[in-house]
Motif scaffolding. Structure first.
Motif, PDB file in Angstrom:
ATOM      1  N   GLN A  11      29.982  -5.485  27.819  1.00  0.00           N
ATOM      2  CA  GLN A  11      28.644  -4.931  28.072  1.00  0.00           C
ATOM      3  C   GLN A  11      28.660  -3.969  29.253  1.00  0.00           C
ATOM      4  O   GLN A  11      27.919  -2.989  29.273  1.00  0.00           O
ATOM      5  CB  GLN A  11      27.666  -6.065  28.386  1.00  0.00           C
ATOM      6  CG  GLN A  11      27.129  -6.743  27.144  1.00  0.00           C
ATOM      7  CD  GLN A  11      26.285  -7.954  27.506  1.00  0.00           C
ATOM      8  OE1 GLN A  11      26.661  -9.071  27.197  1.00  0.00           O
ATOM      9  NE2 GLN A  11      25.188  -7.746  28.187  1.00  0.00           N
ATOM     10  N   LYS A  31      26.826  -0.457  29.724  1.00  0.00           N
ATOM     11  CA  LYS A  31      25.856  -0.299  30.819  1.00  0.00           C
ATOM     12  C   LYS A  31      26.163   0.961  31.616  1.00  0.00           C
ATOM     13  O   LYS A  31      25.264   1.743  31.938  1.00  0.00           O
ATOM     14  CB  LYS A  31      25.918  -1.528  31.727  1.00  0.00           C
ATOM     15  CG  LYS A  31      24.785  -1.600  32.741  1.00  0.00           C
ATOM     16  CD  LYS A  31      24.796  -2.928  33.468  1.00  0.00           C
ATOM     17  CE  LYS A  31      23.548  -3.077  34.321  1.00  0.00           C
ATOM     18  NZ  LYS A  31      23.458  -4.418  34.932  1.00  0.00           N
ATOM     19  N   ILE A  72      17.405  -4.031  16.650  1.00  0.00           N
ATOM     20  CA  ILE A  72      17.540  -4.494  18.050  1.00  0.00           C
ATOM     21  C   ILE A  72      16.239  -4.198  18.798  1.00  0.00           C
ATOM     22  O   ILE A  72      15.715  -5.048  19.527  1.00  0.00           O
ATOM     23  CB  ILE A  72      18.740  -3.808  18.751  1.00  0.00           C
ATOM     24  CG1 ILE A  72      20.046  -4.119  18.008  1.00  0.00           C
ATOM     25  CG2 ILE A  72      18.827  -4.219  20.219  1.00  0.00           C
ATOM     26  CD1 ILE A  72      21.266  -3.358  18.526  1.00  0.00           C
ATOM     27  N   LYS A  83      13.275  -6.566  18.384  1.00  0.00           N
ATOM     28  CA  LYS A  83      13.332  -7.901  19.015  1.00  0.00           C
ATOM     29  C   LYS A  83      12.730  -7.912  20.423  1.00  0.00           C
ATOM     30  O   LYS A  83      12.574  -8.966  21.024  1.00  0.00           O
ATOM     31  CB  LYS A  83      14.794  -8.375  19.097  1.00  0.00           C
ATOM     32  CG  LYS A  83      15.417  -8.664  17.751  1.00  0.00           C
ATOM     33  CD  LYS A  83      16.855  -9.155  17.936  1.00  0.00           C
ATOM     34  CE  LYS A  83      17.569  -9.303  16.612  1.00  0.00           C
ATOM     35  NZ  LYS A  83      18.985  -9.689  16.791  1.00  0.00           N
ATOM     36  N   LEU A 121      13.911  -7.033  23.443  1.00  0.00           N
ATOM     37  CA  LEU A 121      14.830  -7.731  24.357  1.00  0.00           C
ATOM     38  C   LEU A 121      14.910  -7.032  25.705  1.00  0.00           C
ATOM     39  O   LEU A 121      14.511  -5.871  25.840  1.00  0.00           O
ATOM     40  CB  LEU A 121      16.235  -7.763  23.742  1.00  0.00           C
ATOM     41  CG  LEU A 121      16.366  -8.422  22.359  1.00  0.00           C
ATOM     42  CD1 LEU A 121      17.731  -8.109  21.754  1.00  0.00           C
ATOM     43  CD2 LEU A 121      16.197  -9.930  22.471  1.00  0.00           C
ATOM     44  N   SER A 122      15.454  -7.735  26.688  1.00  0.00           N
ATOM     45  CA  SER A 122      15.768  -7.099  27.976  1.00  0.00           C
ATOM     46  C   SER A 122      16.906  -6.106  27.746  1.00  0.00           C
ATOM     47  O   SER A 122      17.610  -6.173  26.734  1.00  0.00           O
ATOM     48  CB  SER A 122      16.236  -8.163  28.984  1.00  0.00           C
ATOM     49  OG  SER A 122      17.501  -8.686  28.581  1.00  0.00           O
ATOM     50  N   ASN A 146      19.804  -5.931  29.192  1.00  0.00           N
ATOM     51  CA  ASN A 146      21.090  -6.618  29.082  1.00  0.00           C
ATOM     52  C   ASN A 146      21.293  -7.226  27.696  1.00  0.00           C
ATOM     53  O   ASN A 146      22.388  -7.162  27.142  1.00  0.00           O
ATOM     54  CB  ASN A 146      21.224  -7.710  30.154  1.00  0.00           C
ATOM     55  CG  ASN A 146      21.657  -7.121  31.488  1.00  0.00           C
ATOM     56  OD1 ASN A 146      22.156  -5.994  31.543  1.00  0.00           O
ATOM     57  ND2 ASN A 146      21.458  -7.864  32.563  1.00  0.00           N
ATOM     58  N   ASP A 147      20.224  -7.801  27.148  1.00  0.00           N
ATOM     59  CA  ASP A 147      20.337  -8.384  25.809  1.00  0.00           C
ATOM     60  C   ASP A 147      20.473  -7.299  24.736  1.00  0.00           C
ATOM     61  O   ASP A 147      21.152  -7.499  23.718  1.00  0.00           O
ATOM     62  CB  ASP A 147      19.147  -9.299  25.515  1.00  0.00           C
ATOM     63  CG  ASP A 147      19.251 -10.631  26.260  1.00  0.00           C
ATOM     64  OD1 ASP A 147      20.375 -10.979  26.673  1.00  0.00           O
ATOM     65  OD2 ASP A 147      18.218 -11.307  26.441  1.00  0.00           O
ATOM     66  N   GLN A 148      19.838  -6.148  24.972  1.00  0.00           N
ATOM     67  CA  GLN A 148      20.034  -5.019  24.049  1.00  0.00           C
ATOM     68  C   GLN A 148      21.496  -4.565  24.069  1.00  0.00           C
ATOM     69  O   GLN A 148      22.090  -4.304  23.014  1.00  0.00           O
ATOM     70  CB  GLN A 148      19.124  -3.846  24.453  1.00  0.00           C
ATOM     71  CG  GLN A 148      17.656  -4.061  24.128  1.00  0.00           C
ATOM     72  CD  GLN A 148      16.822  -2.831  24.463  1.00  0.00           C
ATOM     73  OE1 GLN A 148      17.114  -2.083  25.391  1.00  0.00           O
ATOM     74  NE2 GLN A 148      15.767  -2.616  23.696  1.00  0.00           N
ATOM     75  N   LYS A 183      24.043  -6.340  24.792  1.00  0.00           N
ATOM     76  CA  LYS A 183      24.834  -7.383  24.121  1.00  0.00           C
ATOM     77  C   LYS A 183      24.803  -7.163  22.606  1.00  0.00           C
ATOM     78  O   LYS A 183      25.828  -7.253  21.924  1.00  0.00           O
ATOM     79  CB  LYS A 183      24.257  -8.758  24.481  1.00  0.00           C
ATOM     80  CG  LYS A 183      25.103  -9.927  24.026  1.00  0.00           C
ATOM     81  CD  LYS A 183      24.508 -11.242  24.520  1.00  0.00           C
ATOM     82  CE  LYS A 183      25.301 -12.432  24.029  1.00  0.00           C
ATOM     83  NZ  LYS A 183      24.700 -13.704  24.449  1.00  0.00           N
ATOM     84  N   GLU A 184      23.619  -6.856  22.089  1.00  0.00           N
ATOM     85  CA  GLU A 184      23.474  -6.624  20.638  1.00  0.00           C
ATOM     86  C   GLU A 184      24.240  -5.370  20.193  1.00  0.00           C
ATOM     87  O   GLU A 184      24.843  -5.354  19.123  1.00  0.00           O
ATOM     88  CB  GLU A 184      21.982  -6.476  20.283  1.00  0.00           C
ATOM     89  CG  GLU A 184      21.167  -7.732  20.511  1.00  0.00           C
ATOM     90  CD  GLU A 184      21.164  -8.673  19.318  1.00  0.00           C
ATOM     91  OE1 GLU A 184      21.383  -8.221  18.182  1.00  0.00           O
ATOM     92  OE2 GLU A 184      20.943  -9.883  19.535  1.00  0.00           O
TER      93      GLU A 184
END
Length: 378
Positions: free
Chosen positions: A194, A198, A285, A288, A290-291, A293-295, A297-298
């Motif tokens: 990630q 980032k 994605i 959902k 998401l935050s 960081n979670d985006q 991850k996806e």
């Protein structure tokens, strides 16, 4: 405009001077003699004299060097998916990473064959400490990823790197290659960090990160070597990690890996370009909510799945899986002769009386099978 001089590759007008400066270096001479074994020194010098751009150097020298490496150390390179790409477009290629120099060299060799825009490629500054290596990397359109920095310096250099990638793709219409993770995969288990995504997203400005990734035109690429010529060199680090011990690289370890990776036997090689990631890939994605960081991850899972899907599995991968699991699940994928040859490879490279060493070596070749099976698509 931001100054990228500390990380950029050579400008075309700097190429000829750099070649003149380093042509007599023993390692550069060795590369040239390897590439042009039948030629007199004066004729090789004449070829270099005609190189006034990176494109000149890559097409007149490096393409032929890679061709020689393939001829002497492989049973051939095949590719897949690149015919779907547009020769006028610049793309952001993200691939799994097995070999320090070869991965990006072979991708560019393939892009050249398909008349696609060749890449500027990321390389860790720890790998080019020697001046001649730095010069060769800049002649091959490598830009520097700065390592071993304080957290504050790291943030600053990551931002600059992100801006430079954006500049190359959008202002210079230059394709970019980056490995999916920092450092090579040592255990055959390819996954996208990630942190890499980032960093890439830091230059997005005010737009949504998923829109930015759409604009980058990300193409996941799977690099698949039948045999890893550096598998034995990777073992000490793999074992240290599994035993939760600190691993310290020896002084010339990276350089030895570069040489062994280039000159060691690799069997067959396949490079497969997956489909470019589009807005439609990112929309589920986005939905959902998401935050960031979670985006990320996806998105990394999207890239991983594309690499697993397109990864070419060889008999050695299936044999390693069956040996690891003590099964005959994939016996239709290899012959008895191939199994005997792989058994011999194991005994030459690893202490078979050491269960952890044997298990780690088999995993190195079996993990791509396990990852592809995780997709449940076959």
């Amino acid at each position: 405009m931001q100054n990228f001089d500390d990380i950029r590759f050579y400008k075309d007008e700097e190429v000829n001077d750099a070649l003149r400066e380093y042509v007599k270096h023993p390692m550069v001479k060795a590369l040239l003699q390897f590439t042009f074994p039948e030629m007199k020194s004066s004729d090789i010098q004449a070829i270099l004299g005609e190189c006034h751009s990176i494109a000149d150097f890559q097409s007149k020298v490096i393409y032929l060097s890679v061709e020689k490496v393939l001829e002497k150390t492989s049973e051939g390179l095949s590719d897949n998916g690149f015919e779907e790409l547009d020769s006028k477009e610049s793309y952001f290629y993200i691939s799994n990473h097995r070999d320090i120099i070869l991965d990006t060299s072979l991708i560019n060799y393939t892009l050249h064959d398909h008349d696609l825009i060749m890449t500027a490629s990321a390389i860790g500054d720890n790998l080019v400490q020697k001046p001649f290596l730095m010069a060769l990397s800049k002649l091959n359109r490598n830009f520097l990823v700065q390592r071993n920095q304080s957290p504050r310096e790291m943030l600053k250099s990551s931002m600059k790197l992100s801006e430079y990638i954006k500049h190359l793709l959008f202002n210079e219409d230059r394709s970019v290659w980056m490995a999916q993770r920092e450092g090579r995969t040592k255990d055959g288990n390819d996954f996208t960090q990630q942190g890499v995504l980032k960093m890439v997203g830091m230059a997005k400005g005010n737009i949504d990160i998923l829109d930015y990734f759409t604009n980058l035109k990300i193409v996941p690429v799977a690099m698949s070597y039948e045999f890893d010529p550096t598998d034995m060199l990777k073992m000490p680090e793999v074992l240290a990690k599994r035993m939760k011990e600190e691993y310290k690289k020896s002084a010339n370890e990276d350089f030895n890996s570069i040489m062994q990776g280039a000159m060691g036997q690799k069997g067959r090689i396949q490079i497969s370009a997956g489909k470019m990631l589009t807005k439609e890939d990112f929309d589920p994605i986005r939905e959902k909510e998401l935050s960031i960081n979670d985006q990320l991850k996806e998105v990394s899972i999207l890239i991983d799945n594309a690499i697993y899907r397109n990864y070419k599995l060889w008999p050695a991968n299936y044999i390693a899986y069956d040996l690891l699991k003590n099964e005959n699940r994939f016996e239709d994928k290899y012959t008895e002769k191939e199994k005997r040859q792989f058994d011999r490879r194991i005994t030459r490279r690893v202490d078979v009386k050491n269960p952890l060493a044997l298990n780690s070596y088999l995993l190195m070749y079996a993990n791509p099978v396990i990852n592809k099976m995780s997709l449940n698509e076959e």
